[in-house]
Each structure stands twice: as C-alpha cells, then as structure tokens.
Design a protein around this motif. Structure first.
Motif, PDB file in Angstrom:
ATOM      1  N   PHE A  27      75.343  36.484  43.361  1.00 20.89           N
ATOM      2  CA  PHE A  27      75.147  35.415  42.375  1.00 20.89           C
ATOM      3  C   PHE A  27      74.588  35.966  41.063  1.00 20.89           C
ATOM      4  CE2 PHE A  27      74.477  33.161  46.484  1.00 20.89           C
ATOM      5  CZ  PHE A  27      75.599  32.355  46.431  1.00 20.89           C
ATOM      6  N   VAL A  43      67.643  34.467  40.333  1.00 23.05           N
ATOM      7  CA  VAL A  43      68.745  34.573  39.376  1.00 23.05           C
ATOM      8  C   VAL A  43      68.126  34.405  38.004  1.00 23.05           C
ATOM      9  CG1 VAL A  43      70.946  33.625  38.605  1.00 23.05           C
ATOM     10  CG2 VAL A  43      70.386  33.644  41.046  1.00 23.05           C
ATOM     11  N   PHE A  70      76.128  27.536  39.584  1.00 21.00           N
ATOM     12  CA  PHE A  70      76.526  28.896  39.239  1.00 21.00           C
ATOM     13  C   PHE A  70      77.979  28.987  38.807  1.00 21.00           C
ATOM     14  CE2 PHE A  70      78.095  33.103  40.523  1.00 21.00           C
ATOM     15  CZ  PHE A  70      77.280  33.898  39.739  1.00 21.00           C
TER      16      PHE A  70
END
Length: 123
Positions: A27, A43, A70
């Motif tokens: 991710f 993230v 995302f």
C-alpha cells in the motif's frame, strides 16, 4: 510513498506483545500482519487499521478517522487514522488493539506449505 518511521516504530512497540507479527511493504507503506492476517499499517503519516465490515461505521465515527481510499474507492472494513488521532500512546494502542481484535477473530491462515499442497481446481 514514504512512511513515517517514528509511527512505524511506535506501532512495533505496541504490537510487540502479540505473537507472530510480521512486516511487509505494501500500500505504499508498511503493513503489520498478525498471524498472517493484515492488521494495521503505516501509510505516509497515517495509521491504517483493519476494523472489519461490522466495525467500519463505528470506527469512522471516531475523531480523526476516515475511509481507506487507497485506490480511489473506499475499502469497507479499513480506515485511516490521521496523525492528530495518534498523538498519545493510549490513542495509538486503542486503534491497534481494535485491529488486533478483528484479525484474531479470523480463521487461521494456512501455512505456505499447506497452501502449496492443496489440489488446484480444474475447469
């Protein structure tokens, strides 16, 4: 995308009491797996938490949480928590425990050896 190494280290410390924690880059950040299940991650400067479909709306009702989007499409069962919602150790621990609680309720992941032995479906 780079991830906040300080937040990653704080997350490691909270997860240190869990067994079978592994890390994997995904991710665009760093994911933490508990028992083979993706539990949480970092993230950028945000914490990503797996809360499950049933816990999704409750998690979003908490301050500083937003849907994980995302791919541009929100993923049900996953949320991002902004840095402002993670300032204290208690706040970080509360979010991570929510993710751990969810993944511990999932069926165990088969080992890589077991997964390779499964017969493949034929068409």
């Amino acid at each position: 995308m780079a991830f906040d190494e300080g937040l990653a280290q704080r997350t490691r410390e909270v997860l240190s009491v869990q067994g079978q924690v592994t890390e994997k880059k995904m991710f665009g950040g760093l994911a933490f797996l508990v028992g083979g299940h993706m539990c949480c991650g970092v993230v950028g400067g945000e914490l990503m938490i797996r809360v499950g479909v049933e816990g999704h709306e409750h998690a979003l009702a908490q301050a500083h949480a937003r849907p994980m989007d995302f791919t541009g499409k929100p993923l049900k069962g996953m949320v991002y928590v902004a840095e402002a919602g993670l300032r204290t150790e208690k706040a970080l621990r509360t979010w991570i425990e929510r993710g751990v609680s969810f993944v511990l309720g999932l069926p165990p992941k088969p080992s890589a050896t077991t997964a390779r032995r499964r017969p493949r479906k034929t068409k």
